[in-house]
Design an enzyme around this catalytic site. Sequence first.
Site, short mmCIF file in Angstrom:
data_model
loop_
_atom_site.label_atom_id
_atom_site.label_comp_id
_atom_site.label_asym_id
_atom_site.label_seq_id
_atom_site.Cartn_x
_atom_site.Cartn_y
_atom_site.Cartn_z
N GLN A 142 0.84 -1.19 0.00
CA GLN A 142 0.00 0.00 0.00
C GLN A 142 0.88 1.25 0.00
O GLN A 142 1.99 1.25 0.52
CB GLN A 142 -0.96 0.00 1.18
CG GLN A 142 -0.31 0.02 2.55
CD GLN A 142 -1.31 0.15 3.68
OE1 GLN A 142 -2.46 0.53 3.48
NE2 GLN A 142 -0.88 -0.16 4.90
N LEU A 144 0.72 3.89 1.67
CA LEU A 144 1.08 4.36 3.00
C LEU A 144 2.49 3.93 3.39
O LEU A 144 3.29 4.74 3.87
CB LEU A 144 0.06 3.85 4.02
CG LEU A 144 0.41 4.03 5.49
CD1 LEU A 144 0.47 5.50 5.86
CD2 LEU A 144 -0.59 3.29 6.37
N ASN A 145 2.81 2.66 3.21
CA ASN A 145 4.11 2.15 3.63
C ASN A 145 5.24 2.75 2.82
O ASN A 145 6.36 2.95 3.33
CB ASN A 145 4.14 0.63 3.51
CG ASN A 145 3.11 -0.03 4.42
OD1 ASN A 145 1.94 -0.11 4.07
ND2 ASN A 145 3.53 -0.49 5.57
N TYR A 253 -5.33 5.23 19.05
CA TYR A 253 -4.39 4.33 18.38
C TYR A 253 -3.84 4.99 17.12
O TYR A 253 -2.62 4.96 16.87
CB TYR A 253 -5.07 3.01 18.04
CG TYR A 253 -4.20 2.06 17.24
CD1 TYR A 253 -3.29 1.22 17.87
CD2 TYR A 253 -4.30 2.00 15.84
CE1 TYR A 253 -2.50 0.34 17.14
CE2 TYR A 253 -3.51 1.13 15.11
CZ TYR A 253 -2.61 0.31 15.76
OH TYR A 253 -1.82 -0.55 15.03
N TYR A 254 -4.71 5.57 16.32
CA TYR A 254 -4.23 6.23 15.10
C TYR A 254 -3.63 7.60 15.39
O TYR A 254 -2.81 8.10 14.61
CB TYR A 254 -5.35 6.30 14.06
CG TYR A 254 -5.37 5.04 13.23
CD1 TYR A 254 -4.52 4.89 12.14
CD2 TYR A 254 -6.18 3.96 13.56
CE1 TYR A 254 -4.48 3.72 11.41
CE2 TYR A 254 -6.16 2.79 12.83
CZ TYR A 254 -5.30 2.68 11.75
OH TYR A 254 -5.25 1.52 11.03
N ARG A 256 -1.59 7.96 17.86
CA ARG A 256 -0.21 7.50 18.08
C ARG A 256 0.52 7.33 16.75
O ARG A 256 1.67 7.76 16.59
CB ARG A 256 -0.29 6.17 18.86
CG ARG A 256 1.00 5.45 19.15
CD ARG A 256 1.46 4.50 18.08
NE ARG A 256 0.41 3.75 17.44
CZ ARG A 256 0.57 3.07 16.32
NH1 ARG A 256 1.74 3.05 15.70
NH2 ARG A 256 -0.43 2.43 15.77
N HIS A 411 -11.88 4.16 9.86
CA HIS A 411 -11.43 3.29 10.94
C HIS A 411 -12.38 3.30 12.13
O HIS A 411 -12.12 2.66 13.14
CB HIS A 411 -10.03 3.70 11.40
CG HIS A 411 -8.95 3.33 10.43
ND1 HIS A 411 -8.66 2.03 10.10
CD2 HIS A 411 -8.09 4.11 9.70
CE1 HIS A 411 -7.66 2.01 9.21
NE2 HIS A 411 -7.31 3.25 8.96
N HIS A 462 -19.12 -4.24 21.42
CA HIS A 462 -18.71 -3.20 22.37
C HIS A 462 -19.63 -3.17 23.57
O HIS A 462 -20.70 -3.79 23.58
CB HIS A 462 -18.71 -1.84 21.66
CG HIS A 462 -17.86 -1.81 20.44
ND1 HIS A 462 -18.32 -2.21 19.20
CD2 HIS A 462 -16.57 -1.44 20.25
CE1 HIS A 462 -17.34 -2.09 18.30
NE2 HIS A 462 -16.27 -1.64 18.92
N GLU A 662 -2.51 -19.09 48.58
CA GLU A 662 -3.86 -19.64 48.62
C GLU A 662 -4.71 -18.93 49.66
O GLU A 662 -5.44 -19.53 50.46
CB GLU A 662 -3.83 -21.15 48.89
CG GLU A 662 -3.13 -21.94 47.79
CD GLU A 662 -3.20 -23.44 48.01
OE1 GLU A 662 -3.93 -23.87 48.93
OE2 GLU A 662 -2.52 -24.16 47.28
#
Length: 711
Positions: A142, A144-145, A253-254, A256, A411, A462, A662
């Site tokens: 892709q 992006l990479n 997350y994105y 980041r 996303h 969720h 225990e």
Amino acid sequence: MNYLKKVVVVVFCIYFPALAAAQTHPNIMLTKQNIDAVRAGLEKYPLLQDSYKDVLKVADQALASPIQVPVPKDGGGGLTHEQHKVNYQNILACGIAFQLSKEKKYANYVRDILLNYAGQYEKWPYHPKSNPSNPPGKIFWQNLNDCVWQVHVIQGYDLVYDALSSKDKQTIEKHLFLPILKFITVDSYKTFNRIHNHGTWAVAAVGLTGYVLNKPEYVEMALNGSDKKGKSGFLAQINELFSPDGYYTEGFYYQRYAILPFILFAKAIQQYQPQLKIYQYRNGLLQKAVNTALQGTYSNGAFFPINDALKDKTFESEELVYGVDIAYADMGEDKGLLSIAQKQKKVIVSDAGLKVAMDIEAHKATAFTYIPQWIGDGKTGTDGGIGILRNGQDQNQQCLVLKATSQGLGHGHFDRLNILYYDNGAEVFSDYGAARFINIETKGGGGYLPENTTWAKQTIAHNTLVVDQTSAFKANLEEAETHHPDLVTFKNSGAIQVVSAKENNAYPGVQMTRSTALIQVPELKKSLLLDVYKAESVALHQYDLPFWYNGHIVDASFKIQGVTDHLTTLGTKYGYEHLWLNSENDLKTGQGYITILEAHNFYTTTFASTTDLQVKLVSLGANDPEMNLKESKAFILSQPKAANQTFVSITENHGSTDPIAEVISGANSSISAITIIHSDAKQTTITFKIKSKSYTVKINYLDKDNFISIQ
């Protein structure tokens, strides 16, 4: 276009011609004027020294191995994919090693591998493993990479620039970097001008390359889009993707992931064009974005898995190392960031990394402060947001997250008013995150699996309300993008932290309000988690409220009758087809409790309903022929037929186990007799007991200043 953006664009046009006269190398993270200081710092500051040792190890391993530039053919995680990824890491590491060691062998490696790429790149077609869902690259599957590759490689080239002959530089630029610039800006025009993290990486790759190669036209395109009018490009990315609070619309997350190109390109702009004052843009938004990204983590450093998220990511990732170092060194000395750098155990070997390591050694670090807060979403901060409640700072911190954001682009998940709950370093009520095994080629080529759509994005995956076994907006992205939840109130008054939000568009004719609070009471060491979820409608609906938990059920107020011989699915679509129904229990009183043992701690959720209800115990794994789904379990509070419905629950941490000794303590909950006295559009009133003491909680939906009271 806002006023500040106009100023930036005008100033850019006036001053950019001066760039040629000011061209120096290196001039991004590690700069020519500070190289001697960084070298000296290697002898003084352990964190910088250790970080350089790691870089040097990568560089020496590169020199000890034959150069490999294979024709691209594999998807994410495949041999050629990983080799090209290793190559860009080696190029950057050798560039840093050359500048700090002065050993020409490192520059020669960068020269040789880039000449190898220059001899092949123009012959490569689009990647053979590209797919319609992502624009293709040439080096990777892709686009992006390819942009990520270029962001790293151009830094390495900048670091060895002065050590290369004019002939070699001409070859590398003519047959590698200029074709890459064309590929990103012309052949991948839509991605380059897209307001999205893919677009952010693209403009950063082009802008950094434009600076290093002294190509001002490409820098201007990177800043203001292909047409240079400001509707796309870096400034538009900052304007559209971030809220004034620094929240990134695709989730933490994105955030980041995207923070590296944002922060790195901003660093280059500051180096080459300081008069643009990019760090002050939108009231210092990029600095806020770093802080907000960190606030989007639990106290163990793990990011809240909002939307498509892989749950193993922490603030130790490379992107946040860049973010923390630059934010501290260049944007303001927030001493709390130094404590994050200490936990990251590394710095970028650079001017900024020197400053961070130096001030840590000078004992300037203070603890990073996690704070309860409402973080607005959307470019004006009014498109819903994230509510974060916290009690405590360290491993035993309680943290409740209410997701009431906009959809979050492609996303995004269909999980309006979802909650996450953490305590004692663990997830108590968890989120599945994304269905993906990143870069593991044998699992869908390392990309998103089909179950990301059929399961992970669906509402039932969720901890939020599902109406009529149908996902919010019927899982239609375009429709979901047109609406957002709204904040009702956020309050932090010491003993009570509360956040409430409403969603009136996810299901036609159904108004949903969720109010969650952490409440401290004298009888208990830990705060109680109160959750009140109210749905109003004139029509009858089935309401399902799942709680996805980790650990094991060890007690319940009802006798669990588990299916022993023939599992069936809970439904046929919207994620229900992936759920095994393990047990279905009718509670005529509308009340009950379930106790879970997670990470050696007991958590009892005591619940009540305005009507009779069913409790369904489910597990994930049905209709999963390739075994892609991870083990997950939930209990679902379900009302099969009601117009108005209120679910109330109180979750208490009340004891623990010591499996070595225990020893068990506090295995029984202190909560009892939870009752909904009244619930309508104006107010919900509940009572409950802690041991022998009675409490009454009132929620006033129409009075945000006096929203909740307990007595």
